[in-house]
Design a protein around this motif. Structure first.
Motif, PDB file in Angstrom:
ATOM      1  N   GLY A  28       0.818  -1.209   0.000  1.00 42.37           N
ATOM      2  CA  GLY A  28       0.000   0.000   0.000  1.00 42.37           C
ATOM      3  C   GLY A  28       0.853   1.261   0.000  1.00 42.37           C
ATOM      4  O   GLY A  28       2.091   1.215  -0.049  1.00 42.37           O
ATOM      5  N   GLU A  29       0.176   2.418   0.093  1.00 41.78           N
ATOM      6  CA  GLU A  29       0.888   3.694   0.046  1.00 41.78           C
ATOM      7  C   GLU A  29       1.656   3.985   1.331  1.00 41.78           C
ATOM      8  O   GLU A  29       2.642   4.723   1.319  1.00 41.78           O
ATOM      9  CB  GLU A  29      -0.116   4.830  -0.212  1.00 41.78           C
ATOM     10  CG  GLU A  29      -0.816   4.711  -1.571  1.00 41.78           C
ATOM     11  CD  GLU A  29      -1.833   5.813  -1.791  1.00 41.78           C
ATOM     12  OE1 GLU A  29      -2.409   5.863  -2.891  1.00 41.78           O
ATOM     13  OE2 GLU A  29      -2.028   6.635  -0.853  1.00 41.78           O
ATOM     14  N   ASP A  30       1.225   3.430   2.458  1.00 43.59           N
ATOM     15  CA  ASP A  30       1.895   3.695   3.739  1.00 43.59           C
ATOM     16  C   ASP A  30       2.952   2.635   4.063  1.00 43.59           C
ATOM     17  O   ASP A  30       3.241   2.359   5.239  1.00 43.59           O
ATOM     18  CB  ASP A  30       0.860   3.751   4.859  1.00 43.59           C
ATOM     19  CG  ASP A  30       0.024   2.481   4.906  1.00 43.59           C
ATOM     20  OD1 ASP A  30      -0.689   2.268   5.899  1.00 43.59           O
ATOM     21  OD2 ASP A  30       0.103   1.676   3.918  1.00 43.59           O
ATOM     22  N   ASN A  31       3.532   1.994   3.020  1.00 40.91           N
ATOM     23  CA  ASN A  31       4.565   0.970   3.159  1.00 40.91           C
ATOM     24  C   ASN A  31       4.074  -0.291   3.858  1.00 40.91           C
ATOM     25  O   ASN A  31       4.879  -1.140   4.257  1.00 40.91           O
ATOM     26  CB  ASN A  31       5.792   1.503   3.910  1.00 40.91           C
ATOM     27  CG  ASN A  31       6.537   2.550   3.105  1.00 40.91           C
ATOM     28  OD1 ASN A  31       6.484   2.559   1.865  1.00 40.91           O
ATOM     29  ND2 ASN A  31       7.230   3.453   3.781  1.00 40.91           N
ATOM     30  N   SER A  32       2.795  -0.418   4.036  1.00 42.68           N
ATOM     31  CA  SER A  32       2.261  -1.660   4.593  1.00 42.68           C
ATOM     32  C   SER A  32       1.949  -2.612   3.443  1.00 42.68           C
ATOM     33  O   SER A  32       1.609  -2.184   2.335  1.00 42.68           O
ATOM     34  CB  SER A  32       1.005  -1.388   5.414  1.00 42.68           C
ATOM     35  OG  SER A  32      -0.027  -0.865   4.570  1.00 42.68           O
ATOM     36  N   ALA A  33       2.077  -3.891   3.721  1.00 34.77           N
ATOM     37  CA  ALA A  33       1.877  -4.891   2.679  1.00 34.77           C
ATOM     38  C   ALA A  33       0.976  -5.994   3.189  1.00 34.77           C
ATOM     39  O   ALA A  33       1.091  -6.433   4.340  1.00 34.77           O
ATOM     40  CB  ALA A  33       3.213  -5.465   2.225  1.00 34.77           C
ATOM     41  N   ASN A  34       0.072  -6.416   2.327  1.00 35.03           N
ATOM     42  CA  ASN A  34      -0.771  -7.577   2.611  1.00 35.03           C
ATOM     43  C   ASN A  34      -0.160  -8.798   1.926  1.00 35.03           C
ATOM     44  O   ASN A  34       0.103  -8.782   0.718  1.00 35.03           O
ATOM     45  CB  ASN A  34      -2.192  -7.351   2.088  1.00 35.03           C
ATOM     46  CG  ASN A  34      -2.930  -6.281   2.876  1.00 35.03           C
ATOM     47  OD1 ASN A  34      -2.751  -6.168   4.093  1.00 35.03           O
ATOM     48  ND2 ASN A  34      -3.753  -5.501   2.193  1.00 35.03           N
ATOM     49  N   ILE A  35       0.054  -9.841   2.711  1.00 38.22           N
ATOM     50  CA  ILE A  35       0.666 -11.070   2.189  1.00 38.22           C
ATOM     51  C   ILE A  35      -0.400 -12.146   2.141  1.00 38.22           C
ATOM     52  O   ILE A  35      -1.079 -12.404   3.134  1.00 38.22           O
ATOM     53  CB  ILE A  35       1.838 -11.519   3.081  1.00 38.22           C
ATOM     54  CG1 ILE A  35       2.884 -10.407   3.173  1.00 38.22           C
ATOM     55  CG2 ILE A  35       2.455 -12.795   2.547  1.00 38.22           C
ATOM     56  CD1 ILE A  35       3.908 -10.637   4.242  1.00 38.22           C
ATOM     57  N   THR A  36      -0.523 -12.808   0.968  1.00 36.03           N
ATOM     58  CA  THR A  36      -1.488 -13.893   0.795  1.00 36.03           C
ATOM     59  C   THR A  36      -0.759 -15.101   0.215  1.00 36.03           C
ATOM     60  O   THR A  36      -0.063 -14.985  -0.804  1.00 36.03           O
ATOM     61  CB  THR A  36      -2.629 -13.476  -0.150  1.00 36.03           C
ATOM     62  OG1 THR A  36      -3.231 -12.283   0.339  1.00 36.03           O
ATOM     63  CG2 THR A  36      -3.687 -14.573  -0.230  1.00 36.03           C
ATOM     64  N   VAL A  37      -0.933 -16.236   0.870  1.00 41.94           N
ATOM     65  CA  VAL A  37      -0.324 -17.487   0.406  1.00 41.94           C
ATOM     66  C   VAL A  37      -1.447 -18.478   0.145  1.00 41.94           C
ATOM     67  O   VAL A  37      -2.274 -18.733   1.030  1.00 41.94           O
ATOM     68  CB  VAL A  37       0.664 -18.060   1.442  1.00 41.94           C
ATOM     69  CG1 VAL A  37       1.227 -19.390   0.957  1.00 41.94           C
ATOM     70  CG2 VAL A  37       1.788 -17.065   1.700  1.00 41.94           C
TER      71      VAL A  37
END
Length: 1073
Positions: free
Chosen positions: A1042-1051
């Motif tokens: 995302g824009e705030d350097n957060s990331a969603n991880i999906t496996v």
């Protein structure tokens, strides 16, 4: 021995310490004098145990005994029970043993025949092949029908290794029951059509053993064999080349017939010059006779020569020798010189190889037209001090054959050095070579004769004796001008003791007694004094000398002659007694001379022709070069001579491969050809069946005729396949999915046509290629024939034409050899949609190693391991692990191997070959394969040395259980939609701003797990794909930043445990500063 210890075998086993089990089979009494019924008792107990490691150890020891030549037949009953073992390693060793002893223990082997039949259906190709090998080793006529059924099934097996084993079983079955020949020939015909290089050599071997006269089986496969020859294994190359040599002698004209025609023309025109008047009378007759056509080499003949030429660089001496004999027997004389350099290269090999090569070179140097090809390599045949006597003799033979007016001075200087050798046999052979040079080159005859006379004063008696024998032969050519040499040799009779040399001197003095009238009677007197002590060959020449002198000088020698005849009358040898009785009646009869006595002078003193000093290899060209008959210079058992060339060329079209007309699709270049010939534009409407058939037949005829004209200059199969493949790709992009069945049909037919045309395409500049026309959906549907999918047809069957994927057996590739693994890797029979997901090379391979055995624990031996992320050479379902052993001590560590394995259920570990010795301070890397069954459970096992065992463990990181795969974004989305719910695991992580970029995220994911990036059309969305090594389960990883350097991880993965573990590790990896 003092404590009545166990048997000798048991003591050896306890010292070896190969297993951690207590000693088994300890005998209360015996030692070396144990009873026979106790023999191998420990091995029998180990084979009867329930532990696979004991059975495996016992089988290793038994196979080791067999390899050393020891009798292990009394263990047959104990071994054959383990043929049903579930352990692959034990089963393979049992089959090795059974192949050796099945013929001796036929009754016991028959009891397990049902097990062998079941093993023929085993998923493991090695087990199937071993079962077939054991079946063919049981020499009982009762099981011939079973063997025939097994053979027919194995010929169409998916594995080329099994088909190769089937080819090896054919001669065994034929020797057991010759009545099966017709059925076996049909099997051989199928094997000859195989396009796998692993099978072709064995198929030709079976053909040569069973039906070498069935040339018709080779016609259709001739060009394929020529093209595959370079890729066949070396043993198969030798068999194929020898077969093709015989084939070429029956199907092609003699390429050297023009030389014979030219010689005949020279004689013919020479006669014409002498008879001009007759020439005018015969003008009319000559006009009637048609002129002879110039020789044109068949394109298939040229194809064979061109494809065998690269094999002259083979590392195998047998292959080089086979190519050399092929060129010698079927190539034009101007091209035979190509083999000279390759044969000279083989002279650096072992002495056994040198002997065979030099024997064949000696034969080639006796042929005048090809002798010159070895002259540039003259110094390669100079004798070396390390050469054995048989190699030296052959080199002398070759040097003598190569001697010319220009090179004789160099050769004679070399011979002068050889004469000083301490080897008596070599010196004798050298002097004989000098004599041959003198007789063949008249310019140096006088020089050689003077040199040989100089050797008469040599201190070595054998040198003098051999010189006398050779001088005798040379003097017979021109005796008038060498009376001094005869006198000099007569004076040497007292000092020379070698029987052959003394006999030669006596023969010369008797033959030319008129040139030495004073010396001859005195020599006879000396010989008569010592007649009783001479050898038989010398006594015979003394009798001849006495008879000749009695005829030419009876006043001085008549009494001497009678004295010698009286001595010979009572000799022990009957030949000498008979010769004396014969001479007495001719020379000094008691009464009047008979009819023969009047002609005694003509009988004894007749002029004799000079001996011809020819090479001993002159008559060996009657045998096929490189054969056993050529080596021993007599017909060996099983030898069949090469057939003569045909007088007229056989039909070359028999080698054209027919293409079914209904499988052809008109190609653009075919249309252009029709337009040129017919001069009419083609209609776009559909043709009737008759028109289609006629046109396709004309196409095949044109292609076959063009192939016979151009032949070997046509393009290779690989080029044509790649072109057809590119056409298929274009076609699949243009056509809609709704017409997939019709498109696959047209693709398969176009591919088959392109292959046939690649074999018979004329050598003309091709036109600009355009993709083949689309097949309209309204076309008349063709009835699809049910095709049997096998590796034989992988390169001609379009995979998209199969209606459903055919999954390979799970364990079909278990524990393959490296060559088979590389051959079979990537071959899959799946739907076209599945082929979009393919295994690729890893993006990152870690060089970081993990400690397996600490050097303190290992008493100086340390071991580290790392995951190489490549394809395992043992099995595609195993994770490859590289283990590096380091010896930190000064003394070597011996017998490093893997001992007991304590693995989880279902896990397998393929061990590395035993390291015999690791020197002090040395290091060595080996490769093992572990099937973790898609879990992170550790693999526990022992590392053993000569006297120590160490328990070690390898636990894989979750990321090393995968192999990277490539797929399109659409395929990724489609597969992800199927893996939802419990098959999906997600999490959030904050990525440092300096690492929030595509390069860093991709690199960190590649380091963490063996996955490959998937292209994405969205910014900040990263996708990665892989599949598990063992089960092939798909793994999909999505990182959305995302824009705030957060990331969603999906496996997404069917293995839920792996999903959760991988999410945790991805979060830790991406959040690192």
């Amino acid at each position: 021995m003092s404590n009545g210890g166990g048997s000798y075998n048991a003591q050896n086993d306890s010292r070896a310490g190969s297993t951690g089990e207590p000693d088994i089979g300890t005998e209360p009494t015996g030692g070396f004098f144990s009873a026979d019924y106790k023999k191998h008792d420990d091995l029998k107990q180990m084979l009867d145990s329930n532990k696979d490691n004991l059975k495996l150890e016992a089988m290793k020891r038994i196979v080791g005994m067999v390899a050393k030549g020891k009798d292990a037949s009394d263990l047959f009953a104990a071994v054959v029970k383990n043929v049903v073992s579930k352990n692959i390693e034990v089963k393979k060793l049992v089959y090795v043993y059974l192949v050796r002893y099945a013929e001796e223990q036929q009754d016991l082997a028959l009891l397990s025949i049902a097990t062998f039949q079941r093993a023929l259906k085993d998923p493991n190709q090695l087990i199937r092949a071993s079962a077939l090998r054991v079946l063919s080793s049981i020499r009982v006529p009762v099981i011939v029908p079973i063997m025939m059924l097994a053979l027919k099934d194995s010929v169409v097996d998916m594995s080329p290794y099994v088909r190769k084993t089937a080819a090896h079983a054919i001669p065994k079955l034929y020797s057991l029951d010759p009545e099966q020949k017709d059925q076996l020939i049909q099997v051989i015909e199928k094997l000859l059509a195989d396009k796998t290089t692993l099978v072709v050599g064995s198929a030709v071997m079976a053909f040569e053993e069973l039906c070498p006269d069935r040339i018709d089986l080779i016609h259709k496969n001739y060009r394929k064999l020529c093209n595959l020859l370079v890729d066949v294994e070396e043993w198969g190359q030798v068999v194929i080349i020898n077969m093709l040599t015989r084939y070429a002698r029956t199907q092609f004209l003699d390429p050297n017939q023009q030389d014979a025609v030219a010689d005949d023309d020279k004689n013919f025109y020479g006669d014409e010059d002498e008879k001009d008047s007759e020439e005018e009378e015969d003008d009319d007759e000559k006009e009637k006779t048609p002129p002879k056509k110039p020789y044109m080499m068949d394109p298939d003949h040229r194809l064979l020569l061109r494809n065998t030429k690269p094999l002259l660089q083979s590392r195998n001496a047998a292959v080089v020798m086979a190519v050399a004999q092929l060129y010698h027997h079927i190539a034009p004389k101007s091209e035979v010189g190509l083999v000279a350099k390759a044969l000279v290269r083989l002279l650096r090999s072992h002495r056994e190889i040198q002997h065979v090569v030099l024997s064949n070179v000696a034969t080639l140097t006796t042929i005048r037209k090809v002798r010159g090809m070895f002259e540039p390599y003259l110094k390669s045949f100079f004798v070396r001090p390390s050469d054995p006597i048989h190699v030296r003799t052959l080199k002398l033979e070759i040097l003598t054959n190569l001697a010319t007016e220009t090179s004789i001075s160099t050769i004679l200087r070399e011979f002068q050095t050889y004469v000083t050798s301490s080897d008596k046999d070599f010196v004798a052979a050298t002097i004989q070579a000098i004599g041959r040079c003198a007789s063949s080159i008249s310019e140096v005859t006088e020089t050689c004769l003077n040199g040989l006379v100089g050797l008469l004063s040599n201190r070595n008696e054998y040198v003098v004796a051999e010189s006398v024998v050779v001088i005798k032969k040379l003097l017979q050519m021109q005796p008038d001008s060498h009376s001094e040499i005869i006198q000099h040799m007569a004076k040497l009779a007292d000092s020379i003791t070698v029987p052959m040399a003394r006999a030669s001197i006596l023969w010369m003095v008797g033959e030319y007694s008129d040139r030495v009238p004073k010396i001859a009677p005195d020599l006879l007197r000396k010989m008569a004094k010592n007649f009783i002590n001479e050898e038989d060959i010398v006594k015979l020449q003394i009798l001849n000398l006495a008879a000749k002198l009695c005829i030419t000088n009876p006043k001085q020698t008549k009494l001497l002659c009678q004295y010698v005849l009286n001595l010979a009358k009572y000799d022990q040898n009957y030949d000498i007694r008979d010769r004396a009785r014969f001479i007495r009646q001719l020379v000094s009869p008691a009464g009047e001379k008979g009819a023969l006595g009047k002609h005694a002078k003509k009988i004894f003193l007749a002029s004799k022709p000079a001996p011809v000093l020819d090479s001993s290899f002159k008559d060996r060209d009657q045998w096929q070069l490189g054969s056993l008959s050529h080596m021993i210079n007599q017909r060996a058992s099983g030898y069949s001579p090469l057939p003569d060339y045909p007088e007229t060329a056989p039909d070359p079209t028999v080698r054209n491969v027919e293409v079914n007309p209904w499988e052809q699709v008109p190609m653009p270049w075919a249309e252009k050809t029709h337009k040129k010939k017919a001069g009419k534009p083609k209609k776009e409407a559909f043709y009737s069946d008759e028109e289609e058939e006629s046109e396709s037949e004309s196409d095949s005829e044109e292609s076959s005729s063009s192939s016979s004209e151009s032949g070997s200059e046509s393009e290779s199969d690989d080029d044509s396949k790649s072109e057809s493949g590119s056409d298929k790709e274009k076609k699949s992009d243009e056509e809609p999915e709704s017409s997939s069945s019709s498109s696959s049909e047209s693709e398969s037919s176009s591919e088959s046509e392109s292959e046939s045309e690649s074999e018979s395409e004329p050598d003309t500049k091709p036109q600009k290629k355009t993709p083949p026309p689309k097949t309209k959906s309204s076309a008349k549907p063709k009835k699809e024939a049910k095709q049997e999918v096998s590796l034989l047809d992988l390169d001609v069957i379009d995979m998209s034409s199969t209606s459903a994927p055919v999954p390979a057996p799970a364990s079909a590739l278990d524990v393959l050899s490296p060559s088979l693994a590389s051959d079979l890797q990537g071959l899959s029979i799946n739907d076209k949609k599945d082929t979009a997901i393919s295994v690729t090379t890893p993006m990152f391979v870690s060089t970081t190693s993990h400690e397996l055995l600490h050097r303190m624990t290992g008493e100086g031996l340390a071991a580290n391991y790392r995951f190489t992320r490549g394809t395992c050479i043992y099995s595609t379902s195993m994770v490859p692990v590289e283990v590096t052993f380091t010896n930190h001590t000064d003394s070597p560590v011996c017998n490093i191997r893997i001992g007991d394995k304590k693995l989880q259920a279902g896990m397998t570990l393929q061990e590395f070959p035993e390291i015999p010795s690791l020197p002090g301070g040395g290091s060595m890397s080996v490769s093992i394969g572990i099937d973790f069954k898609d879990t992170i459970q550790p693999a526990n096992f022992q590392i053993c040395t000569q006297d120590r065992k160490y328990n070690v463990s390898i636990k894989p990181p979750v990321g090393e259980l995968f192999q990277a795969v490539t797929m399109s974004e659409a395929d990724f989305t489609a597969q992800q939609s199927k893996l939802t719910g419990m098959n999906e695991n997600s999490g959030k992580v904050s990525i440092p701003s300096q690492h929030n970029n595509s390069k860093t995220i991709t690199a960190r994911m590649s380091e963490l797990a063996n996955v490959a990036p998937v292209s994405s059309s969205q910014d900040g969305l990263y996708r990665f794909a892989g599949k598990t090594v063992s089960g092939g389960t798909l793994l999909l990883v999505t990182v959305k930043v995302g824009e705030d350097n957060s990331a969603n991880i999906t496996v997404n993965c069917e293995l839920m445990a792996i999903c959760s573990m991988l999410v945790k590790e991805v979060k830790q990896k991406l959040s690192q500063a």
